[in-house]
Every structure is written in structure tokens, then in C-alpha cells.
Motif scaffolding. Structure first.
Motif, PDB file in Angstrom:
ATOM      1  N   GLU A  52     -18.697 -13.241  32.763  1.00 51.51           N
ATOM      2  CA  GLU A  52     -17.353 -12.667  32.783  1.00 51.51           C
ATOM      3  C   GLU A  52     -16.334 -13.682  32.282  1.00 51.51           C
ATOM      4  O   GLU A  52     -15.405 -13.335  31.541  1.00 51.51           O
ATOM      5  N   SER A  85     -23.363  -6.642  33.377  1.00 57.80           N
ATOM      6  CA  SER A  85     -23.553  -5.513  34.289  1.00 57.80           C
ATOM      7  C   SER A  85     -24.934  -5.547  34.940  1.00 57.80           C
ATOM      8  O   SER A  85     -25.091  -5.162  36.102  1.00 57.80           O
ATOM      9  N   ARG A 117     -12.934  -1.163  35.575  1.00 56.92           N
ATOM     10  CA  ARG A 117     -13.799  -0.572  34.560  1.00 56.92           C
ATOM     11  C   ARG A 117     -14.500   0.686  35.068  1.00 56.92           C
ATOM     12  O   ARG A 117     -14.827   1.584  34.301  1.00 56.92           O
ATOM     13  N   PHE A 158     -21.875   1.073  37.089  1.00 56.47           N
ATOM     14  CA  PHE A 158     -21.372   0.026  36.191  1.00 56.47           C
ATOM     15  C   PHE A 158     -22.445  -0.395  35.198  1.00 56.47           C
ATOM     16  O   PHE A 158     -22.185  -0.543  33.993  1.00 56.47           O
ATOM     17  N   SER A 159     -23.671  -0.556  35.688  1.00 54.99           N
ATOM     18  CA  SER A 159     -24.773  -0.967  34.820  1.00 54.99           C
ATOM     19  C   SER A 159     -25.113   0.123  33.801  1.00 54.99           C
ATOM     20  O   SER A 159     -25.347  -0.166  32.625  1.00 54.99           O
ATOM     21  N   VAL A 171     -15.291  -4.903  39.721  1.00 58.99           N
ATOM     22  CA  VAL A 171     -15.551  -4.024  38.568  1.00 58.99           C
ATOM     23  C   VAL A 171     -14.784  -2.708  38.675  1.00 58.99           C
ATOM     24  O   VAL A 171     -15.016  -1.794  37.877  1.00 58.99           O
ATOM     25  N   TYR A 190     -22.141   0.300  31.023  1.00 65.76           N
ATOM     26  CA  TYR A 190     -21.941  -0.797  30.065  1.00 65.76           C
ATOM     27  C   TYR A 190     -23.253  -1.368  29.530  1.00 65.76           C
ATOM     28  O   TYR A 190     -23.307  -1.835  28.398  1.00 65.76           O
TER      29      TYR A 190
END
Length: 215
Positions: A199, A149, A78, A140-141, A75, A144
């Protein structure tokens, strides 16, 4: 696990991981970026069979640390797009500092007869990799907030709790934690597999949309 000895239990864990690995390399779940993670997870569980060997034990710490770094890599692109303010940076810095202190306390709890005397540095590097990976998964969670995530966060947290409970069970003598470790381990791999599936779907949809635009 209740009726079999620890060696048999480790072989069963390796067999379970092998099944997950075979699922991952199937067309339904395979994603090139995850191959290293699943290969290292399988390799790590194979090494776990001889956990008492000091050399193998040190190698496990190295492999597990690389696993968490490889998870971040999934990840990382991102995460580079993530915008944070000064307050968030301060909170993350404090959280990492507290976790490093807890890591120190955890290492200090190991009985003298089971001390990681010659691999202390590896232990701390491994712990740092776990902390950074959990921080990345939370970021990340939060950024997004989609299904992928959330599954990624669940995978990282479950794998981290699996390692922690195994450490407690083996080094501190609380054998009941072996069962907790196995539950977290299976959940972690299953969540990671679902993350790969989502993904892959996202990549297929993105490619389909791109093809439609060119048509």
C-alpha cells in the motif's frame, strides 16, 4: 512452545508482536492508517498474558473486535465503490447467516465451568466483527485481485483462524491447537505487514505520477 509453559509462551508471543510493531513503525512499512491496528494487536497480546482474568478476558474480546473493525476501515473507501448484483447479495447474506449459526454452536461448545456467562454479548459482537471483516476481505480480494488485496485477505483469514484455534485450545482443552494458533498468528501479522508495504509503494507511485503530470 512444546517445552515451555503457557505463560512463557504468551510472553514470547507478546515479544514477537513487539518486533512486528517495531518493523511496522519503521520507514519501510509505516502507513498511518495501520497504526491503530498494530497498536491494538500489541495491546491485545499484552492482555493475553492474563487471559484467565474475567475482566481481562472481556477486554480482549472488545479489543479484538475493534481490531477487525479497524481492518475493515483500511479498505472501506474502496469497498464503497464495489458493485454487487442481487445474486451476490443473496449469497453473502446466506454465508453470514451460516457463520452466525456456527458462532452460536461454537459458544455452546464451551464447558460449563469455562462459560462466558457475563460476556456472552461481547463474544457475539466480537464474532460478528470477525464475520463482517472476513466478508469485506473476500469482497476486496475479488474486486481488485492484486497482490495487496491477496495479502490483506491472507492477513484477515490467518488472524481469524488464530483466534479460533486459540479458543479451541484454551476452552476445549486441545492444547496442540496452541501451536496452530501461533503459526496462524505469525502468518497473519506478516501478511498484514506486507499489505502495508505494498500500500505504501502504491501511494508513493501514485504521488510520483501526479508530480510528473504537474511538471
Amino acid at each position: 512452545m512444546i517445552n515451555l509453559d503457557e505463560v512463557v509462551s504468551r510472553w514470547v508471543r507478546f515479544a514477537s508482536m513487539l518486533i512486528f510493531f517495531l518493523l511496522f513503525i519503521s520507514p519501510l512499512y509505516y502507513k498511518q492508517g495501520g497504526l491503530l491496528v498494530f497498536t491494538l494487536l500489541l495491546f491485545s497480546d499484552g492482555l493475553l498474558i492474563n487471559y484467565e482474568d474475567p475482566v481481562i478476558n472481556a477486554l480482549i474480546f472488545i479489543v479484538r473486535a475493534v481490531i477487525y473493525l479497524a481492518l475493515i476501515r483500511l479498505v472501506f473507501t474502496r469497498l464503497k465503490q464495489l458493485q454487487t448484483n442481487l445474486f451476490q447479495k443473496i449469497i453473502f447474506t446466506i454465508a453470514i447467516g451460516m457463520n452466525l449459526y456456527l458462532l452460536y454452536l461454537l459458544a455452546d461448545m464451551v464447558p460449563v465451568g469455562q462459560s462466558y456467562s457475563f460476556i456472552d454479548i461481547l463474544f457475539y459482537l466480537y464474532g460478528l466483527a470477525v464475520i463482517v471483516c472476513v466478508t469485506a476481505a473476500v469482497s476486496f480480494s475479488n474486486r481488485y485481485a492484486n497482490r495487496a488485496s491477496i495479502f490483506f485477505l491472507g492477513a484477515v483469514l490467518s488472524l481469524a483462524f488464530s483466534d479460533l484455534t486459540y479458543f479451541i485450545a484454551f476452552n476445549l482443552g486441545f492444547s496442540e491447537f496452541f501451536m496452530v494458533d501461533r503459526v496462524f498468528n505469525i502468518l497473519g501479522i506478516a501478511f498484514l505487514l506486507q499489505f502495508m508495504f505494498l500500500e505504501r509503494l502504491e501511494n508513493i507511485d501514485a504521488k510520483s505520477d501526479l508530480d510528473d503530470q504537474h511538471s
